[in-house]
Design a protein around this motif. Structure first.
Motif, PDB file in Angstrom:
ATOM      1  N   THR A  96       2.106   5.002  -7.716  1.00 30.33           N
ATOM      2  CA  THR A  96       2.529   4.431  -8.554  1.00 30.33           C
ATOM      3  C   THR A  96       4.169   5.176  -9.100  1.00 30.33           C
ATOM      4  N   ARG A 109       0.388   5.789   0.133  1.00 28.37           N
ATOM      5  CA  ARG A 109       1.273   4.666   0.040  1.00 28.37           C
ATOM      6  C   ARG A 109       2.096   4.453  -1.097  1.00 28.37           C
ATOM      7  N   THR A 110       2.990   3.894  -1.299  1.00 24.76           N
ATOM      8  CA  THR A 110       3.704   3.751  -2.489  1.00 24.76           C
ATOM      9  C   THR A 110       3.568   2.080  -3.051  1.00 24.76           C
ATOM     10  N   LEU A 124      11.016   4.758  -0.758  1.00 23.44           N
ATOM     11  CA  LEU A 124      10.220   3.397  -1.036  1.00 23.44           C
ATOM     12  C   LEU A 124       9.227   3.726   0.077  1.00 23.44           C
ATOM     13  N   VAL A 168       6.176   2.098   1.373  1.00 23.41           N
ATOM     14  CA  VAL A 168       6.110   0.755   0.716  1.00 23.41           C
ATOM     15  C   VAL A 168       6.318   0.220   1.879  1.00 23.41           C
ATOM     16  N   VAL A 218       9.473  -6.536  -1.673  1.00 22.79           N
ATOM     17  CA  VAL A 218       9.956  -5.570  -2.507  1.00 22.79           C
ATOM     18  C   VAL A 218      11.108  -5.390  -3.600  1.00 22.79           C
TER      19      VAL A 218
END
Ligand SMILES: [Zn+2]
Lengths: 171, 276
Positions: free
Chosen positions: A50, A81-82, B31, B34, B162
């Motif tokens: 994050t 993964r963000t 992103l 995500v 998002v």
């Protein structure tokens, strides 16, 4: 099953040791930006990261660092993964991370304000924040600038030993 | 690493396996990784338009804030304004990436930032006005941050996860921006005769652009409450000037936007295939 568990533990350990590019005395685990490490059924290691701030230019560096260390350790498939939600808070910096910051002359953050959901009130009264000087421990300190070399830090100075120091902002 | 040319060695390994500090174009998707699915039943085109407009607001003001670098009254203020601009730039990158995923074009953040003309930008006009003096800039920042903070607070529970996450993250940053600007408006308004007069001039010049903000996002009460609190503490009056018709959200801009974009976009357009 046993292998998977061992793999998770090993992968987690490796990812946890990756240093933060901007605060290299901290690992990504110390900083609280490594949120999770899991292994998919097909063996892919998934690391969740994050960002501290939206504009944090170190995110790509962190991603590359974690992926490279995992690959070097023999994990063939790695996915990063963000995770944007919940947003990072300085409260996630671990006790170990706080100790290392202070040791390197950077004051660790106070507790972030607990805000209920809804409008954020504007407070114009002077901020009452006690920040201890990381050098001499004095509480006689003052903020000189709310912004410093990186988004996550503010500039302070100690009125006892006269030294300037950085303070990780509570957010 | 090759030693013969420092820029060559910086540019080496500009890919996912060995990303280094990014300099200009060719950034990784912010992103990246995500979950980008659009929830069932959501109007993707409307979502994309919202993300684009909010991204444009942030990019344009980030550029104005960057113009203060090397020109601010003190080093501390320069660092503050640059940091605030960097936060907004980060928000713009996330929002452009979301726009590209939802408007059906698959465009990258660079395509939105560098390869659209002024008439295609949807930012409010307040963001594009030239910096003026320091009083003008901190007043603009106060109103902009207060307005965006109030809107992002609502967006944090938006149906698109998002956009909601981008907003929730932005709320924390914008609260810092508003605080910084509010303290300066009080200091200047309540300062010398000269600083007070400059704040008055800035108020008269900017107030005509406020109505446009509330037409875009109806958070009038929250913004006016912040403003009243700050102006009271600063000993400044709430200006009473009629709004200036027009909407940056509809592509109607002042003459100041095109030169701002020309500078922002010049290198990317001169070398459209380059990454640096
Ligand atoms: Zn001290």
């Amino acid at each position: 099953m046993v292998t998977v568990l061992t793999d998770v533990r090993r992968a987690r350990h490796i990812a946890e040791q990756v240093p933060d590019p901007e605060l290299p005395m901290l690992t990504l685990a110390d900083l609280g930006v490594l949120r999770d490490v899991t292994v998919e059924p097909d063996g892919t290691v998934v690391a969740d990261l994050t960002p501290t701030y939206s504009g944090c230019p170190a995110m790509a560096e962190m991603r590359a660092g974690v992926a490279a260390r995992l690959r070097d350790a023999g994990f063939g498939r790695v996915a990063i993964r963000t995770v944007l939600d919940p947003p990072w808070t300085s409260d996630w910096i671990t006790p170990e991370g706080r100790r290392k910051l202070a040791e390197h002359g950077i004051a660790p953050p106070n507790r972030a304000p607990r805000r209920p959901a809804g409008p954020v009130p504007l407070d114009l009264s002077p901020t009452r924040r006690t920040v201890l000087c990381p050098r001499c421990g004095s509480a006689a300190t003052e903020e000189t600038s709310r912004f410093a070399a990186t988004s996550c830090k503010a500039l302070w100075r100690c009125l006892s030993c006269q030294e300037p120091f950085e303070y990780v902002k509570e957010i | 690493m090759s030693d013969d040319h420092v820029y060559l060695s910086l540019a080496e390994g500009h890919d996912d396996s060995d990303a280094r500090w990014a300099f200009g174009t060719g950034f990784e998707d912010p992103l990246y990784g995500v979950d980008t699915a659009v929830p069932e039943g959501l109007d993707a085109a409307a979502l994309a338009a919202d993300c684009l407009a909010l991204g444009d607001d942030a990019l344009v003001l980030a550029q104005r804030l960057a113009e203060w670098v090397t020109r601010a009254p003190e080093l501390e203020e320069e660092v503050a304004l640059a940091n605030i601009g960097l936060d907004l730039l980060g928000q713009a990158r996330l929002l452009y990436s979301r726009a590209g995923q939802t408007d059906g074009t698959g465009r990258t953040e660079d395509a939105y930032a560098y390869f659209r003309d002024a008439a295609d930008f949807r930012n409010v006009r307040l963001a594009e006005l030239p910096n003026g003096d320091f009083a003008f800039s901190v007043l603009r920042l106060l109103v902009f941050a207060s307005w965006r903070l109030a809107h992002f607070t609502e967006l944090a529970s938006a149906p698109d996860p998002v956009l909601a996450a981008i907003a929730a993250k932005g709320v924390k940053e914008l609260a810092y921006h508003r605080q910084y600007a509010a303290e300066w408006v009080v200091r200047l308004g309540d300062g010398t005769a000269e600083s007070h007069a400059r704040m008055l001039t800035a108020l008269e010049a900017q107030a005509p652009y406020w109505e446009e903000l509330f037409a875009a996002h109806d958070v009038r009460e929250a913004v006016l409450a912040d403003l009243r609190q700050v102006l009271d503490a600063a000993g400044l009056p709430m200006p009473a000037v009629p709004p200036l018709p027009g909407q940056g959200r509809g592509g109607g801009h002042t003459d100041h936007l095109a030169p701002l974009l020309a500078e922002l976009q010049s290198v990317a357009r001169a070398h459209p295939e380059a990454t640096w």
